[in-house]
Design an enzyme around this catalytic site. Structure first.
Site, short mmCIF file in Angstrom:
data_model
loop_
_atom_site.label_atom_id
_atom_site.label_comp_id
_atom_site.label_asym_id
_atom_site.label_seq_id
_atom_site.Cartn_x
_atom_site.Cartn_y
_atom_site.Cartn_z
N ASP A 20 0.21 -0.60 5.91
CA ASP A 20 -0.89 -1.52 5.06
C ASP A 20 -2.04 -0.82 5.75
O ASP A 20 -2.18 -0.87 7.15
CB ASP A 20 -0.97 -2.91 5.79
CG ASP A 20 -1.28 -3.72 4.80
OD1 ASP A 20 -1.51 -3.35 3.51
OD2 ASP A 20 -2.01 -4.74 5.21
N ASP A 73 0.77 -1.25 -0.17
CA ASP A 73 -0.06 -0.14 -0.05
C ASP A 73 0.86 1.13 0.00
O ASP A 73 0.54 2.21 -0.82
CB ASP A 73 -0.83 -0.15 1.27
CG ASP A 73 -2.00 -0.97 1.04
OD1 ASP A 73 -2.06 -1.71 -0.06
OD2 ASP A 73 -2.62 -1.40 2.16
N LYS A 102 -6.02 -1.05 6.57
CA LYS A 102 -7.28 -1.82 6.54
C LYS A 102 -8.46 -1.37 7.04
O LYS A 102 -8.52 -0.07 7.73
CB LYS A 102 -6.86 -3.03 7.41
CG LYS A 102 -5.55 -3.87 7.22
CD LYS A 102 -5.77 -4.58 5.89
CE LYS A 102 -4.51 -5.31 5.55
NZ LYS A 102 -4.74 -6.16 4.32
#
Length: 344
Positions: free
Chosen positions: A251, A238, A253
């Site tokens: 990352d 990412d 989420k």
């Protein structure tokens, strides 16, 4: 009087040698009883769509399906306990990878230098036969995780119907995609916000990560592919940027349920260290990353939970990732791996 009648009915059922399955179909009343199957109805017409929209988004909380559902424990709440035994503790795994490879590259520095790009790298992912990080994690889930996932899926289809289930899962993944697109627009210095992006910035997920974004700077890579030529896997990370002054693989989420502890993120740390190890040995990158960050954002706009991973913690998860990768390779040799339902 009613209690005596109830007891009489129970004795009659036992004397008739009713099985457990048959008894489950009996509808009891204090005045009478009947035995028979319920009339079948269309589950999609009667479903509480608000309720199941939230449920699907809670279970399918991440971009990759390694985390769908992202939690064995969450599945147990949805589907009921499978057994009375405690779930195995990941920390109890004392196995050692047969083919050890370091996560960090001794020939690289984590300090910025003049050769580092001023514009964030965005290397496209090349689709080929090399397995992705997501595929490896999917194909090496425990039998219990696979069972719970399938049971959850069947229950959802029963409630929503096949078309309804597909519609909801599509919406979930589309929502995750838009969240990442909005973050990319925010973190890219050369990006100009379009009208669609401006609408995305008003979402609860973006509001949720505002306090995290204030500590993010020095973006090095966005939605960029990595490849580990030695260990033979690829991935699409990412973001690589500084968080509170430390360079991290980040990352992003999403989740409907609070995940204040890194243990609640399940395979996400393995995903982060897999990207990190690949990037540190990928010739497309001149720098090295030794820290990770998992950010769990919430739809209602409540503050996201950041889970920082220092070099020591990353090394611990790297060992677990190597074990999963070896398990995948062994299964592939035995031709037991099926084509994954999703990929990165």
């Amino acid at each position: 009087m009613k209690m005596k009648l109830f007891q009489t009915i129970c004795r009659q059922l036992r004397s008739s040698k009713f099985s457990v399955e048959s008894a489950a179909l009996v509808a009891f009343s204090t005045s009478s009883y009947s035995c028979g199957r319920k009339k079948k109805v269309n589950p999609y017409e009667e479903v509480d769509q608000e309720k199941y929209s939230n449920l699907v988004q809670s279970v399918l909380s991440s971009r990759g399906v390694a985390q769908t559902p992202g939690s064995v424990e969450e599945d147990a709440l949805l589907c009921g306990p499978v057994s009375k035994h405690k779930l195995p503790n990941q920390g109890e795994d004392r196995r050692v990878p047969q083919n050890w490879f370091p996560i960090f590259n001794p020939e690289r520095s984590d300090k910025p230098n003049a050769s580092d790009p001023s514009v964030p790298l965005k290397i496209p992912l090349q689709r080929n036969v090399i397995p992705s990080v997501t595929r490896v994690l999917q194909q090496t889930m425990t039998k219990q995780q696979v069972f719970l996932l399938e049971r959850w899926k069947q229950r959802m289809i029963l409630e929503l119907g096949e078309d309804g289930f597909k519609e909801y899962t599509s919406n979930v993944f589309l929502q995750g995609k838009r969240f990442h697109e909005a973050l990319e627009s925010i973190l890219s210095p050369q990006e100009t916000l379009k009208e669609r992006d401006e609408n995305l910035l008003k979402s609860g997920y973006i509001e949720s990560v505002q306090h995290i974004l204030k500590d993010v700077s020095g973006v090095r890579a966005l939605e960029s592919a990595v490849q580990h030529e030695t260990l033979n896997y690829i991935g699409l990370l990412d973001c690589v940027a500084e968080y509170q002054g430390k360079l991290c693989v980040i990352d992003w989420k999403t989740s409907e349920k609070p995940k204040p502890f890194i243990q609640s993120t399940f395979d996400n740390p393995l995903q982060v260290v897999a990207y990190m190890g690949a990037m540190n040995h990928d010739t497309n990158y001149s720098f090295q990353v030794q820290c990770g960050l998992i950010v769990v954002a919430y739809k209602d706009g409540s503050p996201a939970h950041p889970h920082f991973m220092d070099a020591e913690l990353c090394s611990q998860y790297w060992t677990k990732w190597l074990l999963r990768l070896e398990e995948y390779t062994e299964k592939k040799k035995n031709q037991n791996i099926q084509k994954p339902e999703y990929s990165e």
